[in-house]
Write a protein that holds these residues in place. Structure first.
Motif, PDB file in Angstrom:
ATOM      1  N   ASP A  21       0.943  -1.269   0.029  1.00  0.00           N
ATOM      2  CA  ASP A  21      -0.032   0.010  -0.087  1.00  0.00           C
ATOM      3  C   ASP A  21       0.818   1.424   0.061  1.00  0.00           C
ATOM      4  OD1 ASP A  21      -2.433   1.189   0.064  1.00  0.00           O
ATOM      5  OD2 ASP A  21      -2.339   1.689   2.251  1.00  0.00           O
ATOM      6  N   LYS A  22       1.834   1.298   0.754  1.00  0.00           N
ATOM      7  CA  LYS A  22       2.822   2.570   1.006  1.00  0.00           C
ATOM      8  C   LYS A  22       3.563   2.506  -0.354  1.00  0.00           C
ATOM      9  CE  LYS A  22       4.124   3.669   4.845  1.00  0.00           C
ATOM     10  NZ  LYS A  22       4.781   4.129   5.962  1.00  0.00           N
ATOM     11  N   SER A  27       2.501   1.716  -3.302  1.00  0.00           N
ATOM     12  CA  SER A  27       1.544   1.854  -4.545  1.00  0.00           C
ATOM     13  C   SER A  27       1.107   3.249  -4.447  1.00  0.00           C
ATOM     14  CB  SER A  27       0.441   1.127  -4.599  1.00  0.00           C
ATOM     15  OG  SER A  27      -0.365   1.196  -3.443  1.00  0.00           O
ATOM     16  N   LYS A  28       1.245   4.035  -3.220  1.00  0.00           N
ATOM     17  CA  LYS A  28       0.843   5.517  -2.995  1.00  0.00           C
ATOM     18  C   LYS A  28       1.949   6.589  -3.703  1.00  0.00           C
ATOM     19  CE  LYS A  28      -2.582   5.064   0.734  1.00  0.00           C
ATOM     20  NZ  LYS A  28      -2.796   5.491   1.915  1.00  0.00           N
TER      21      LYS A  28
END
Length: 91
Positions: A86-87, A89-90
């Motif tokens: 998640d980190k 991909s942001k």
């Protein structure tokens, strides 16, 4: 190996190597089934390591006593990986 040592058998590399390889293949069928790992491994334990019924019963009991720790570790690892993805991909 502990169960083998308790019963007086000494594990050797030539005994454990093929067992580990076959166990890796066998464990592909076990994810998601409570107790599936030990049930899938019983045949290998009996035929390859010559476990008797008492030793197989002990392996089942040991597995069920510690199975929840493996589940908790798996879930925690999955959450950590999802946080990293998640980190990344942001960005």
């Amino acid at each position: 190996m502990g169960v083998m040592l308790l019963s007086g058998n000494t594990p050797t590399i030539s005994m454990m190597g093929p067992f580990i390889l076959m166990l890796g293949i066998t464990m592909v069928a076990a994810p998601g089934i409570p107790g599936g790992g030990v049930m899938a491994a019983l045949g290998l334990l009996e035929k390859m390591l010559m476990f008797n019924p008492a030793q197989l019963g002990l392996m089942i009991a040991i597995h069920f006593a510690q199975d929840s720790f493996g589940i908790a570790t798996n879930i925690t690892g999955d959450c950590a990986i999802s946080m990293v993805v998640d980190k990344v991909s942001k960005k």
